[in-house]
Design a protein around this motif. Sequence first.
Motif, PDB file in Angstrom:
ATOM      1  N   HIS A   1       0.957  -1.261  -0.073  1.00  0.00           N
ATOM      2  CA  HIS A   1       0.043  -0.100   0.058  1.00  0.00           C
ATOM      3  C   HIS A   1       0.856   1.294  -0.065  1.00  0.00           C
ATOM      4  O   HIS A   1       1.533   1.550   0.944  1.00  0.00           O
ATOM      5  CB  HIS A   1      -0.896   0.006   1.218  1.00  0.00           C
ATOM      6  N   VAL A   2       1.038   1.897  -1.193  1.00  0.00           N
ATOM      7  CA  VAL A   2       1.923   2.841  -1.245  1.00  0.00           C
ATOM      8  C   VAL A   2       1.349   4.340  -0.985  1.00  0.00           C
ATOM      9  O   VAL A   2       0.001   4.640  -1.325  1.00  0.00           O
ATOM     10  CB  VAL A   2       2.341   3.026  -2.831  1.00  0.00           C
ATOM     11  N   PHE A   3       1.979   5.052  -0.366  1.00  0.00           N
ATOM     12  CA  PHE A   3       1.580   6.398   0.149  1.00  0.00           C
ATOM     13  C   PHE A   3       2.410   7.544  -0.180  1.00  0.00           C
ATOM     14  O   PHE A   3       3.616   7.230  -0.061  1.00  0.00           O
ATOM     15  CB  PHE A   3       1.309   6.732   1.797  1.00  0.00           C
ATOM     16  N   VAL A   4       1.916   8.419  -0.743  1.00  0.00           N
ATOM     17  CA  VAL A   4       2.682   9.471  -1.469  1.00  0.00           C
ATOM     18  C   VAL A   4       2.004  11.069  -1.044  1.00  0.00           C
ATOM     19  O   VAL A   4       1.049  11.088  -0.862  1.00  0.00           O
ATOM     20  CB  VAL A   4       2.772   9.541  -3.084  1.00  0.00           C
ATOM     21  N   LEU A   5       2.773  11.956  -0.800  1.00  0.00           N
ATOM     22  CA  LEU A   5       2.582  13.192  -0.728  1.00  0.00           C
ATOM     23  C   LEU A   5       2.406  13.839  -2.176  1.00  0.00           C
ATOM     24  O   LEU A   5       2.631  13.388  -3.113  1.00  0.00           O
ATOM     25  CB  LEU A   5       3.646  14.078  -0.073  1.00  0.00           C
ATOM     26  N   PRO A   6       1.554  15.058  -2.065  1.00  0.00           N
ATOM     27  CA  PRO A   6       1.181  15.664  -3.299  1.00  0.00           C
ATOM     28  C   PRO A   6       2.462  15.987  -4.352  1.00  0.00           C
ATOM     29  O   PRO A   6       3.550  16.233  -3.668  1.00  0.00           O
ATOM     30  CB  PRO A   6       0.610  16.970  -2.819  1.00  0.00           C
ATOM     31  N   ASP A   7       2.315  16.022  -5.614  1.00  0.00           N
ATOM     32  CA  ASP A   7       3.399  16.243  -6.550  1.00  0.00           C
ATOM     33  C   ASP A   7       4.399  17.383  -6.077  1.00  0.00           C
ATOM     34  O   ASP A   7       5.666  17.297  -6.350  1.00  0.00           O
ATOM     35  CB  ASP A   7       2.773  16.442  -8.017  1.00  0.00           C
ATOM     36  N   LYS A   8       3.848  18.230  -5.786  1.00  0.00           N
ATOM     37  CA  LYS A   8       4.763  19.538  -5.489  1.00  0.00           C
ATOM     38  C   LYS A   8       5.446  19.787  -4.024  1.00  0.00           C
ATOM     39  O   LYS A   8       5.884  20.661  -3.741  1.00  0.00           O
ATOM     40  CB  LYS A   8       3.959  21.051  -5.914  1.00  0.00           C
TER      41      LYS A   8
END
Lengths: 144, 399
Positions: A64-71
């Motif tokens: 389950h991959v978690f990421v922050l917004p692109d910028k």
Amino acid sequence: MPKGMMVLVSLAMLLLLSGQSAYAQESVVLIANPSTPPGSMTRETVRAIFAMRQRTLPNGEAAHVFVLPDKHPLHERFTKEILGVYPHQLRLSWDRMVFSGTGQAPNEVGSVEEMRQRVASTPGGLGYLDKGAVDDSVSVLSVE
Amino acid sequence: MIASAFYRWSNHVCRYVHGAALGIGALIAGTAPAHADVLDTVQVHGFLSQALIVSRHNDFFGPSSQDGGSLQYTEVGVNASMRPTNNLLVSAQVLSRRAGDDNSHYEPKLDYGLLDYQFITGNKRVAGVQIGKLKQPFGIYNQTRDVAFTRPSILLPQSIYFDRTRAPALSSEGISVYEEEHLHSGILHFQAGVGKANTDRNVKETIWGSRVPASIDGALSSIGQVAYEHGSGGIVAALTVAEANIDIDGPPGAPDRYSFQPIIMSLQYNHGYWSITGEYALRRQSFEGGASDQSITGESWYLQYSQRFLEDWQWLLRYDSLVNDRADPKGKKFESDGRGVDHSQFAKDWTLGLQWNATSDLLLSTEYHHVDGTGWLPRNQDESDRYWDMLLFQASWRF
């Protein structure tokens, strides 16, 4: 082969030889849910999982991959330092998976604190944090 | 008018969604005791794109050369996916696409619907199998060719991603296996599939013309692709070989099979903020059976430079060349045989484009085409002009 293609091929070769990028000392680390045994993953595997092409961790658990917004600055550092790509390139590979039915989008979180909490509470969770912001709620995986 | 089209559209979509919901429900019921959190993996995404096309001399996707241009280029898609078990992905997408007159009711179609099972997921290797209606890994852009956010320009290079006979190259109903090797220097990717080729009315009309009473049906077809990504995708090289077959039930003495056998070489260099992409294709088309076998081999290639600037902007320059028959690149023989004008047998297209990601979900694009030849015009236009221009604008939104 048309002339244009010849030019393209030689140009690509030239850039391949001159464009080797070195990975700087990494200040951002890959984190996992504590259920994932601490250890290491190859850079290619981390790339495959964060590009959403590989759906399970090497131990068989669903990723389950978690990421922050692109910028977000931390996201930019993670993609450049660990994955070796720019956020817009990663976004393009997600879109290609999502709209061809061969993969899903990662879970986007709004803040660093939410990243820590979601990874800590989701078995198979994977994300990233500043090295100094790591605590006992998550485990750190090294990238080979 | 638009309201009634929307009503019909939403009715169609409801049918698909209902079917998909039943399928997903059955899956969840089967797996629920072990995986209560399966519902957490459900995702729904979509996109909507609308273009305005203004052209001089020839029409492209509707009456674009007339006053005010054409709005007949619309793409709407919705997909849903879920992971019922660790290794299994279930997904489906419904697409409504209008490109010129041929789908004036915006009738939606199942774009893909598949099960993808990964049976190896290690540090060194990933392997899986896909079953269902699958998008074909044909060149670099084919699998998501209708999604503006995955295209570098409003129109993909038409010499390879042309519209007239897009159906057989787009998708097939069958099975595909893939494998990915994680090497030290990068990733090696293999994919091979067999299935029944997709067809539509455009394909039939291209083969026969609309007046011939014939029917066509997709036959067993195959595709294979090997791709290598160096490092983190700085260099991408791919080779695609495919054979799409269509059975023809036509008048006595007519051929009984149409076969499309392209070979595509793709090469891309990505420098993060700029990239160079080139693809070269040999496209063999043949008619078998009937009075005589005939085949022609076409040649397509393009070279494209794109660069990002100011974070959210990208510009692009591309030269794209199509020749329908390598034995007759200027169409002279075609014309002297009385089959039509010579310039319908090739197209050389210069494109200058600009994209702006106004927000992460809204993309605004414009581009200008200067074209010599009408080789990829969607309709055979009897009185076409050899030299023509086109200006396109597109807004695209996704969720």
